[in-house]
Each structure stands twice: as structure tokens, then as C-alpha cells.
Write an enzyme that holds these catalytic residues in place. Structure first.
Site, short mmCIF file in Angstrom:
data_model
loop_
_atom_site.label_atom_id
_atom_site.label_comp_id
_atom_site.label_asym_id
_atom_site.label_seq_id
_atom_site.Cartn_x
_atom_site.Cartn_y
_atom_site.Cartn_z
N VAL A 81 -6.02 13.79 5.95
CA VAL A 81 -6.73 13.78 4.68
C VAL A 81 -6.02 12.81 3.74
CG1 VAL A 81 -7.53 15.19 2.76
CG2 VAL A 81 -7.25 16.22 5.02
N ALA B 9 -5.65 0.29 2.12
CA ALA B 9 -7.03 0.74 2.38
C ALA B 9 -7.78 0.48 1.09
CB ALA B 9 -7.05 2.22 2.73
N TYR C 282 -17.03 5.30 13.22
CA TYR C 282 -15.70 4.74 13.00
C TYR C 282 -15.37 3.60 13.98
CZ TYR C 282 -11.06 4.15 11.29
OH TYR C 282 -9.95 3.57 10.73
N PHE D 265 -0.45 7.11 4.10
CA PHE D 265 0.54 6.70 5.09
C PHE D 265 1.59 5.74 4.51
CE2 PHE D 265 -2.63 8.13 8.26
CZ PHE D 265 -1.78 8.91 9.03
N SER E 43 1.71 3.63 -2.34
CA SER E 43 1.68 4.69 -3.36
C SER E 43 1.03 5.99 -2.93
CB SER E 43 0.96 4.15 -4.60
OG SER E 43 -0.30 3.62 -4.23
N THR E 44 0.23 5.96 -1.87
CA THR E 44 -0.44 7.18 -1.40
C THR E 44 -0.51 7.16 0.13
OG1 THR E 44 -2.61 6.13 -1.57
CG2 THR E 44 -1.93 7.42 -3.46
N GLY F 180 0.86 -1.20 0.00
CA GLY F 180 0.00 0.00 0.00
C GLY F 180 0.88 1.23 0.00
#
Ligand code: NAD
Length: 395
Positions: free
Chosen positions: A274, A139, A234, A52, A49-50, A47
Site C-alpha cells: 500500500v 512514481a 498492470y 519504497f 519521501s514516501t 523519490g
């Protein structure tokens, strides 16, 4: 191609290659300004590439001087369509890391599949030999189970009853009340299957079996808790259930790794930020806009890169990793400070469409959102033609 943002709701469907490269450059600059870190030299980020995961990879490459392998699911450019932001982020990161003589390799594909796990293992053997750290930062809204073929979809819903609260459309600034119906038992089960810890466990088991985890290797996955206001949607909702599952898996994986390679597994509870994923959760963008306002005023604000530096320097690679009473690393400590939370809670009571601009940092939210896709970057002329086709190459 001239590339301007195409935004639909909380999704931006295109990205700007130069803008993404500048954002990655900013994160690299931040890490280089910090004291050098002592730690792993070979890092796998799942994961990567974007959000965290990207920051985890940048902090590893430019903080530890680590060779990195990133796994992600991104879209290359097509005829009249830009690539996705994570594609451009990765191209920029790889170029910068390779320019410093570091290995930086990537695999673009479905991380939930057995095929991508085996491809990753083969690439680790070829380029890194073994890895000392595995960051798990996926995610996703969907997962197909690699053994049974069952297709799961995650939902963001409360459990047990309707949940109603304020929310903001962060692009228009409209504040409204949103009501979300509770999840069914099957939706809870499916969300846990997508965002819980099973896939992390499969990764670690496969990596162990293939002998590509070095002696003493660590793994970390990311979680979130947040304030009472967002609990129903959440932490006490479907996503929270999947985080409970992820956190329970950390204990099992810790026992497994300790026994086999004197390694360890952690969950790190991170700050609300964000990212493409968090923008999709109702109520959360309003909370984040208020949180940013308070944390910026107190000089406590951090983005993903600041968080990841602190995770490595003060937690994961500190002499003794400090954890909470349930064994979790906490880098949400500043967000959860009592003074911060009580101010956010007071603002939450007052905020409405008329005072939003004054009470919340909506502009900060919007800027961060645009930056995720390489837009809104100062001094970048978006009226200039740019080449959308940026290759990702093997070194
Ligand atoms: P993100 O959307 O920015 O990143 C998700 C990453 O997963 C991307 O690299 C994407 O390419 C990759 N990915 C998605 N599906 C994939 C698939 N099938 N195969 C391979 N790669 C895939 O998300 P984020 O907000 O950085 O979230 C990462 C983790 O951090 C999550 O566990 C999230 O719950 C946690 N977290 C987020 C926040 C927050 O506020 N954003 C706070 C605390 C914890």
C-alpha cells in the site's frame, strides 16, 4: 491546528506531522533491530519521501550508517493547509539521522528536470563528494521532457481490449465490477515516457559525467510483476510496458557503469504494498487485501522497510547478487510463492461485498493507507492541536 484525515476516493489530501514522524520512527526502530549492514556510506535516493524510496533511505541511513541525499516533490504547509506526508516524513528522518551525526540533505523539486539534476550534483559535491548507491524510486502521473519540453501524462489502462474485473473501494468496503477501456498508442507512449527508464538513464549519465559516482557505485530502480489476475491492468498494460522499458534500461546502464566505473545497475522487483501510487490502480487494492490476508496468516508479510532491508542485506550487498533469468533482483519471491498465489487466486474467485471482511484483510489495507499520511497511529491523540508548519533545513 487540529488535523483529521481528509479523504477523497483513494487520495488523502492532508497529513499529520506527528503521525508521520511516528511512522518514520517505527521504520528506524525496525532497521536498528536488524544486524548492521556492510555497504555504501553515501547514498542518493530519487523519490525519497514516501513508499519504497523512503524505506530505502531509512534502511541506508540506519542500516549502513550512510550519509543520504533525498530528492522528492512534496508540498510545505501553507496558511490553513498541512504539508504533504513526504514533507513530514523527511523532516523526521533528517532530524533522526542528524542526531546520529549522519549527513541527511534533501532537495524538493521536479526530479525530471535538468535543473534539479544539476542542483543535486552540486549538493553531492558539497556534502558527500561522491555517492556509492543511487536508488531510483519515482512514481509520478506526469513528466515534462527536459530536452523537448513535451508534457506527458501516464495512464493505467490495459492494452488491446477492455479489461473487466472486481475492485474494492477500500474506504467503504464496496465491491464492484470495474471496466477499463484500452489505451491508445499515444497513451502507451506517454506512460512509457513518464514511468519508463529514460529519466533514470538521464540521471545516471549526468551523475557519471559530473564525476560524482564513486568507483564501483551501484544503482537500483523498482519494478513489479504480480499475479495473472492483475496482468491486464498492470504487467501487460501501460504501466507494464513502462516497466519493460525500465528493465531494458537496467541492462544498458549496467554496461555503461561497468565500463566506466566498474559499477552496476539493477532492477528490483518488489512486493505489492500500500503506497500512494498503488492505491490509485483499480483492482490492485482488492488483490493486495487478499494477499495481505494470506501472507499474514503464513507469517510472510512484509512492509516497505522489511523489503528494503532484505534488498540490501540478501541481494544488492550480498557477495553475489542473486537475480532471475532476465537479470532482475526478486524480493517479490514470497508474494509469488506458489502456495501464496494459489490461495489468493481461490479467494479472488469467492470474494464479494458480503464476505469481504472475512476473506480479505481490508482493515490492514485501510490502516496502512491511513498510516501513509500519519493517521490511525495507535496512542496518538488526533484531537490535540499540532503545529503543521515543520521546516526542512540544510545542516
Ligand atoms: P510513492 O508514491 O510512495 O513514492 C513516489 C516518490 O516519488 C515520492 O518520494 C515522491 O515525492 C516522488 N516524486 C514523484 N514525482 C516526482 C517528481 N516529479 N520529482 C521528484 N520526486 C517525485 O511510490 P512507490 O509505490 O513507493 O513507488 C516507487 C517505485 O516502486 C515505483 O517505480 C513503483 O512502480 C515501484 N513499485 C511499487 C510497488 C507498490 O506496490 N507500491 C511494488 C513494486 C514496485
Amino acid at each position: 491546528m487540529i488535523i483529521q484525515p481528509k479523504i477523497r476516493g483513494f487520495i488523502c489530501t492532508n497529513a499529520h506531522p506527528e503521525g508521520c514522524a511516528r511512522q518514520v520512527g517505527e521504520q528506524i526502530r525496525y532497521i536498528k533491530e536488524q544486524p548492521k549492514l556492510n555497504g555504501p556510506k553515501r547514498v542518493l535516493v530519487i523519490g525519497a519521501s514516501t513508499g519504497f524510496g523512503l524505506a530505502s533511505r531509512i534502511a541506508a541511513a540506519f542500516g549502513f550508517g550512510a550519509d543520504t541525499l533525498g530528492v522528492f516533490f512534496e508540498r510545505p504547509a501553507e496558511k490553513d493547509r498541512t504539508a504533504s506526508a513526504g514533507w513530514y516524513n523527511t523532516a523526521a528522518l533528517e532530524a533522526a539521522a542528524r542526531a546520529e551525526g549522519l549527513v541527511a540533505e534533501s532537495i524538493n523539486g521536479n526530479a525530471f528536470s535538468d535543473e534539479i539534476k544539476q542542483e543535486t550534483i552540486a549538493l553531492i559535491k558539497e556534502k558527500l563528494g561522491q555517492v556509492d548507491l543511487v536508488v531510483y524510486s519515482l512514481a509520478s502521473p506526469r513528466r515534462t521532457h527536459p530536452k523537448t519540453g513535451e508534457a506527458f501524462t501516464s495512464v493505467i489502462k490495459p492494452i488491446g481490449g477492455d479489461y473487466e474485473n472486481k475492485t474494492v473501494n477500500f474506504m467503504t468496503g464496496a465491491v464492484s465490477t470495474v471496466s477499463v477501456a484500452p489505451a491508445t498508442e499515444d497513451e502507451i507512449r506517454q506512460t512509457i515516457a513518464v514511468m519508463g527508464g529514460e529519466d533514470w538513464q538521464f540521471w545516471i549519465e549526468d551523475l557519471l559525467e559530473a564525476g560524482v559516482l564513486a568507483e564501483g557505485a551501484k544503482t537500483v530502480a523498482y519494478s513489479y510483476i504480480g499475479p495473472q489476475i492483475t496482468y491486464p491492468i498492470y504487467r501487460e498494460g501501460t504501466i507494464g510496458r513502462s516497466k519493460d522499458d525500465l528493465e531494458a534500461k537496467a541492462h544498458q546502464l549496467n554496461d555503461l557503469l561497468r565500463g566506466k566505473i566498474s559499477g552496476s545497475a539493477f532492477v528490483s522487483v518488489n512486493k505489492a504494498l500500500v503506497t500512494q501510487s498503488s492505491s490509485a490502480i483499480p483492482i490492485v487494492p482488492l488483490y493486495i487485501s487478499l494477499l495481505f490476508k494470506v501472507m499474514k496468516e503464513k507469517g510472510l508479510h512484509e512492509g516497505t522497510i522489511e523489503q528494503m532491508y532484505r534488498l540490501y542485506a540478501d541481494r544488492l550487498y550480498a557477495t553475489d547478487t542473486p537475480v532471475d533469468e532476465t537479470g532482475r533482483i526478486r524480493i517479490d519471491d514470497w508474494e509469488m510463492r506458489e502456495d501464496v498465489q494459489s490461495e489468493v487466486a481461490a479467494l479472488w474467485e469467492k470474494v464479494d461485498a458480503d464476505n469481504l471482511g472475512e476473506l480479505a484483510d481490508l482493515e490492514g489495507y485501510r490502516n496502512d493507507f491511513l498510516h501513509l499520511f500519519g493517521f490511525g497511529v495507535p496512542d496518538l491523540d488526533y484531537a490535540v492541536e499540532v503545529e503543521p508548519n515543520v521546516p526542512l533545513t540544510r545542516s
